[in-house]
Design an enzyme around this catalytic site. Structure first.
Site, PDB file in Angstrom:
ATOM      1  N   ARG A  84    -101.663  16.738 -10.787  1.00 11.05           N
ATOM      2  CA  ARG A  84    -100.378  16.139 -11.159  1.00 11.05           C
ATOM      3  C   ARG A  84    -100.000  16.522 -12.590  1.00 11.05           C
ATOM      4  O   ARG A  84     -98.823  16.688 -12.915  1.00 11.05           O
ATOM      5  CB  ARG A  84    -100.389  14.620 -10.975  1.00 11.05           C
ATOM      6  CG  ARG A  84     -99.001  13.994 -11.022  1.00 11.05           C
ATOM      7  CD  ARG A  84     -99.000  12.524 -10.601  1.00 11.05           C
ATOM      8  NE  ARG A  84     -98.718  12.335  -9.190  1.00 11.05           N
ATOM      9  CZ  ARG A  84     -97.494  12.243  -8.654  1.00 11.05           C
ATOM     10  NH1 ARG A  84     -96.427  12.295  -9.424  1.00 11.05           N
ATOM     11  NH2 ARG A  84     -97.331  12.075  -7.366  1.00 11.05           N
TER      12      ARG A  84
ATOM     13  N   GLU B 182     -94.230   4.150 -12.118  1.00 16.52           N
ATOM     14  CA  GLU B 182     -94.854   4.994 -13.134  1.00 16.52           C
ATOM     15  C   GLU B 182     -93.890   5.742 -14.056  1.00 16.52           C
ATOM     16  O   GLU B 182     -94.191   5.908 -15.250  1.00 16.52           O
ATOM     17  CB  GLU B 182     -95.775   6.025 -12.457  1.00 16.52           C
ATOM     18  CG  GLU B 182     -96.965   5.418 -11.749  1.00 16.52           C
ATOM     19  CD  GLU B 182     -97.613   6.418 -10.820  1.00 16.52           C
ATOM     20  OE1 GLU B 182     -97.016   6.746  -9.775  1.00 16.52           O
ATOM     21  OE2 GLU B 182     -98.718   6.894 -11.141  1.00 16.52           O
TER      22      GLU B 182
HETATM   23  N1  MTE Z   1     -96.746  -3.202 -12.606  1.00 18.95           N
HETATM   24  C1  MTE Z   1     -97.544  -4.291 -12.756  1.00 18.95           C
HETATM   25  N2  MTE Z   1     -96.982  -5.445 -13.161  1.00 18.95           N
HETATM   26  N3  MTE Z   1     -98.875  -4.221 -12.525  1.00 18.95           N
HETATM   27  C2  MTE Z   1     -99.484  -3.062 -12.141  1.00 18.95           C
HETATM   28  O1  MTE Z   1    -100.700  -3.024 -11.925  1.00 18.95           O
HETATM   29  N4  MTE Z   1     -99.184  -0.669 -11.582  1.00 18.95           N
HETATM   30  C3  MTE Z   1     -98.364   0.523 -11.782  1.00 18.95           C
HETATM   31  C4  MTE Z   1     -96.915   0.251 -11.405  1.00 18.95           C
HETATM   32  N5  MTE Z   1     -96.447  -0.963 -12.032  1.00 18.95           N
HETATM   33  C5  MTE Z   1     -98.665  -1.887 -11.973  1.00 18.95           C
HETATM   34  C6  MTE Z   1     -97.277  -2.023 -12.208  1.00 18.95           C
HETATM   35  C7  MTE Z   1     -98.813   1.690 -11.025  1.00 18.95           C
HETATM   36  S1  MTE Z   1    -100.047   2.627 -11.661  1.00 18.95           S
HETATM   37  C8  MTE Z   1     -98.224   2.056  -9.859  1.00 18.95           C
HETATM   38  S2  MTE Z   1     -98.686   3.465  -9.044  1.00 18.95           S
HETATM   39  C9  MTE Z   1     -97.168   1.246  -9.229  1.00 18.95           C
HETATM   40  O2  MTE Z   1     -96.853   0.093  -9.988  1.00 18.95           O
HETATM   41  C10 MTE Z   1     -97.652   0.833  -7.841  1.00 18.95           C
HETATM   42  O3  MTE Z   1     -96.777  -0.002  -7.193  1.00 18.95           O
HETATM   43  P1  MTE Z   1     -95.447   0.503  -6.444  1.00 18.95           P
HETATM   44  O4  MTE Z   1     -95.784   1.760  -5.747  1.00 18.95           O
HETATM   45  O5  MTE Z   1     -95.167  -0.611  -5.506  1.00 18.95           O
HETATM   46  O6  MTE Z   1     -94.422   0.679  -7.505  1.00 18.95           O
HETATM   47  N1  HPA Z   2    -100.832   9.456  -7.263  1.00 18.03           N
HETATM   48  C1  HPA Z   2    -101.558   8.332  -7.314  1.00 18.03           C
HETATM   49  N2  HPA Z   2    -102.654   8.147  -6.627  1.00 18.03           N
HETATM   50  C2  HPA Z   2    -103.080   9.133  -5.855  1.00 18.03           C
HETATM   51  C3  HPA Z   2    -102.374  10.337  -5.758  1.00 18.03           C
HETATM   52  C4  HPA Z   2    -101.184  10.511  -6.501  1.00 18.03           C
HETATM   53  O1  HPA Z   2    -100.504  11.551  -6.462  1.00 18.03           O
HETATM   54  N3  HPA Z   2    -103.055  11.122  -4.920  1.00 18.03           N
HETATM   55  C5  HPA Z   2    -104.138  10.416  -4.533  1.00 18.03           C
HETATM   56  N4  HPA Z   2    -104.155   9.222  -5.084  1.00 18.03           N
HETATM   57 MO1  MOS Z   3    -100.797   4.277  -9.875  1.00 13.14          MO
HETATM   58  S1  MOS Z   3    -101.887   5.363 -11.233  1.00 13.14           S
HETATM   59  O1  MOS Z   3    -100.578   5.690  -8.849  1.00 13.14           O
HETATM   60  O2  MOS Z   3    -102.039   3.380  -9.157  1.00 13.14           O
END
Ligand code: MTE
Ligand code: HPA
Ligand code: MOS
Length: 781
Positions: free
Chosen positions: A325, A727
């Protein structure tokens, strides 16, 4: 923070739920303290507690272990070691390179050698510390430089090329070289890692796990116990934050707890103490970079060679995908015609670094933003002009180095808009004047974009399932493969289902993630939770709605398409009925009131061998304009003002999305300013508690932090026209880092012309702690 633009939506309103700022489904319970986390669950009679025995050595052979002092403590039940594993002693992670318990060799300080099981948590922890390990140390690799030298990899290097970078560098009118590093980051979820394993009848298991990936925990536990997946049920109602740190690392705890529960035949809980959590679990990958860039007099890049050395720690974990990534994002928003990227996945004797918000994306984006900042300062040009000049085009110059066409680029409108609303040009001038008159304090301003690819890069993970149940009283239960970690996924999914069935949001309840309800679910990660599970739940609800529409159409002798569901009512051309009445009547007529739903992301494909394809369904965009000040005597810095314009498509819940943007930005700010991980020369993590590891506190949140949402829907057909938000905003914080480097440059020029008059690049190690800033100013050895 100004948020008066968000009026919180009243619950039970008949208006559509999607697009409104409904409160998070757990908010009230969380504030009241009644939202249950795993450690709050009532414990079963006979529950025992486990604590890990940790390696004090970074690398060594294990000769033996003396637990007599630990076992002599009253209330200590015994140990769990590798020999107690009935199944495979290697964790079922994809690379199959990680021992569940280190037995012959240890590979990092804090590696778990075994567990002590006791009648109380504190006793188990005390006893674990009393276990004596006899280890013969071996030479340890602690830095990526040492790993590069030794060609020590967790996975083979990856080389991506387009065009002829070497020739382009030769021919370019201007050329710069540099090297820099960025540190890792501890997740610092407020709820630490935890698992509670309960043996059930006939060799079956129920595991409460604080995990972003219940399906994988199920697989790992089954594999370690040597049993089938169908005998293991994993459940997670919510996590107190995950941030990627519970994508794989939670699985280790679940496996450990299950092994202890099996050995002692009773429920076992394992919750890591905060210091142990720091020392045992992996973090964001630290990166080291070297670059060679050629460009013209306007700052347009002509050729780039970029080396990224990724500090993976002792095992592969998710490092391959993280490093990939980073490769996919080292262009950020810019067209790199002739480019050569070399990515080294370095094996070091440290914690196994893992997913963390952005998943390598931030480390990739940082590289190109640092390079563009260097080019601008080198040429004495405005950095925003240089960035605009390098943007992906809309008609041409729009194919990435992995051969994906950028079709949805909105930065040509978004960046000028933020430039204008933030007052970037005027402020740049004002800061220049201000710095001239201020010998000690210096300010800096930077405006940087983000383009972040949405989808798991491993195409197979882009699938999701859901289960929607309508009960005879008209209430609705939703279950889906995603997990709730604070990000508001369950709230958004409930909103989507409510609208699909035309019922008030208050009628819809989302229940705990559970491998026995929705199987084989992907990790809630890659920001794709709502995209995937929201759609799956929508499809499940749609099937039920279709069943009901056909039923009503039969009653009213109309087409099923003419039956509408809205505001808790079901309307045909001739009659309007209450939702509850339709449900009751449909049940009496034996109509199915529940359904599953399944979604797979369209259009994506990716060839791992050629490193080309379309790994992402779409991109999420955004930009931030950030002003900072530094004190050149102390090195201290402060973020003064931040203006963000971010693209979430058509927002499903503006309050939650803005919260994600603010939270992501501040977390990114922590990564690049105060959060410093220090390992000593023996590989011990010196910063393993909040006393020495500084995450941003409320007082660090800039007083002026203004977030605006881009107005346009997703151009791809994504649920509700929305875009993923979890993210991408994290990388907006790179504007903080570039603003700091501008402030350092202003100090070095000291009253001259505002840029680094000595021409040398601003070498500011990230995180830009006070020491780091002083060093960049040349005021520290
Ligand atoms: N927001 C909160 N409050 N707590 C979390 O742990 N994790 C982040 C983001 N926002 C997180 C967060 C990460 S690393 C990801 S990948 C996404 O939320 C995952 O949730 P979603 O795919 O439902 O957005
Ligand atoms: N993002 C987050 N988590 C993951 C991914 C990615 O692209 N691939 C495998 N686990
Ligand atoms: Mo988020 S680093 O893809 O859990």
């Amino acid at each position: 923070m100004k948020r008066d633009d968000i009026a919180l939506a009243a619950e039970g309103a008949s208006a559509p739920a999607v697009g409104r700022s409904h409160v998070h489904e757990s908010a009230r319970a969380q504030v009241a303290g009644s939202a249950a986390y795993i450690d709050d669950l009532p414990e079963l009679k006979g529950t025992l507690y486990a604590a890990p025995i940790l390696s004090p050595v970074a690398h060594g052979t294990v000769n033996g272990l003396d637990a007599s002092a630990a076992l002599a403590l009253p209330g200590v039940r015994g140990l769990v070691l590798a020999e107690d594993i009935p199944g495979d002693p290697i964790l079922a992670a994809f690379a199959h390179d990680e021992a569940i318990f280190a037995s012959d060799v240890v590979q990092h300080v804090g590696q778990v050698v075994g567990l002590v099981v006791a009648d109380s948590v504190m006793l188990a922890r005390r006893a674990a510390r009393a276990v004596q390990l006899d280890i013969t140390p071996l030479p340890a690799i602690l830095t990526v430089q040492q790993a590069l030298q030794a060609q020590s990899w967790v996975l083979p290097p990856v080389h991506v090329r387009r065009g002829d970078a070497a020739a382009a560098l030769q021919q370019a009118p201007r050329r710069l070289q540099g090297r820099f590093e960025v540190g890792g980051q501890e997740h610092f979820y407020l709820e630490g890692q935890i698992a509670y394993a309960l043996p059930l009848e006939q060799g079956q298991w129920w595991i409460h796990s604080g995990t972003q990936h219940p399906g994988e925990v199920q697989h790992w536990v089954a594999h370690a116990l040597g049993i089938s997946s169908h005998a293991v049920r994993v459940e997670c109602r919510r996590m107190g934050g995950g941030f990627g740190g519970k994508e794989t690392q939670a699985g280790h705890l679940a496996v450990w707890a299950a092994l202890a529960a099996r050995k002692f035949g009773c429920p076992v809980k394992l919750r890591l103490d905060r210091d142990d959590d720091f020392v045992v679990t992996g973090k964001r990958h630290p990166f080291a970079y070297e670059y060679d860039v050629g460009f013209d007099a306007t700052g347009r890049i002509e050729g780039l060679q970029l080396m990224m050395a990724v500090n993976c720690g002792h095992s592969a974990d998710l490092s391959g995908a993280v490093a990939d990534r980073a490769v996919f994002h080292c262009d950020n928003a810019y067209f790199l015609e002739h480019v050569q990227i070399d990515s080294y996945r370095c094996k070091t004797h440290l914690q196994s670094h893992t997913a963390f918000r952005g998943f390598g994306g931030p480390q990739g984006v940082l590289a190109i933003e640092v390079i563009l900042g260097d080019i601008a300062r080198h040429l004495g040009l405005d950095a925003l002009d240089v960035r605009l000049r390098n943007l992906y085009g809309t008609e041409d110059r729009n194919v990435t180095h992995y051969q994906m066409q950028v079709e949805d680029n909105i930065l040509h409108e978004l960046l000028p808009k933020l430039e204008q609303t933030s007052g970037y040009r005027q402020r740049q001038k004002a800061i220049f004047e201000w710095n001239r008159a201020s010998p000690v304090l210096k300010r800096g301003l930077a405006l940087t974009p983000v383009k972040f690819g949405i989808s798991f890069t491993a195409t197979l993970f882009n699938q999701a399932g859901a289960l929607v149940n309508v009960f005879t009283d008209g209430s609705v239960q939703v279950n889906h493969g995603g997990t709730e970690m604070g990000q508001g996924l369950h709230t958004k999914v409930a909103q989507i289902v409510a609208d699909e069935l035309g019922v008030p949001l208050s009628r819809v309840l989302v229940t705990a993630s559970d491998t026995s309800k929705v199987p084989n679910a992907s990790a809630t990660a890659a920001s794709s939770g709502t995209d995937l599970n929201g759609r799956a739940a929508q499809y499940a609800a749609r099937t039920i709605r279709d069943n009901l529409a056909a039923f009503v159409a039969g009653l009213d002798r109309c087409g099923a398409g003419a039956v509408r569901f809205q505001g808790g009512q079901v309307m045909s051309p001739t009659a309007t009925r209450r939702w509850e009445d339709v449900v009751k009547e449909a049940y009496a007529n034996r109509i199915q009131l529940w359904s599953d739903g399944f979604y797979r992301t369209p259009k994506i494909h990716y060839d791992k061998t050629t490193l080309t394809g379309r790994p992402f369904f779409y991109f999420a965009y955004g930009a931030a304009c950030t002003e900072v000040a530094i004190d050149t005597h102390t090195g201290e810095s402060r973020v003064l003002a931040v203006d963000i314009l971010h693209d979430v498509g058509r927002s499903i819940n503006p309050a939650i999305d803005i919260g994600q943007i603010e939270g992501g930005f501040v977390q990114g700010m922590g990564w690049l300013t105060t959060e410093e991980l220090v390992w000593d020369e023996r590989g011990r993590l010196a910063t393993h508690a909040p006393s020495t590891y500084k995450i941003p506190a409320t007082g660090d949140v800039p007083e002026h932090l203004r977030v605006a949402l881009w107005h346009e829907a997703n151009r791809e057909d994504n649920v509700g026209g929305s875009k993923a938000v979890g993210e991408p905003p994290f990388m907006l914080a790179i504007s903080v880092y570039e603003a700091l480097r501008n402030a350092v440059a202003a100090a070095r020029a000291d009253g001259a012309d505002g840029d680094a008059a000595d021409g040398a690049r601003v070498e500011l190690r990230a995180p830009a702690t006070a020491e780091s800033v002083l060093r960049a100013l040349g005021r520290l050895g």
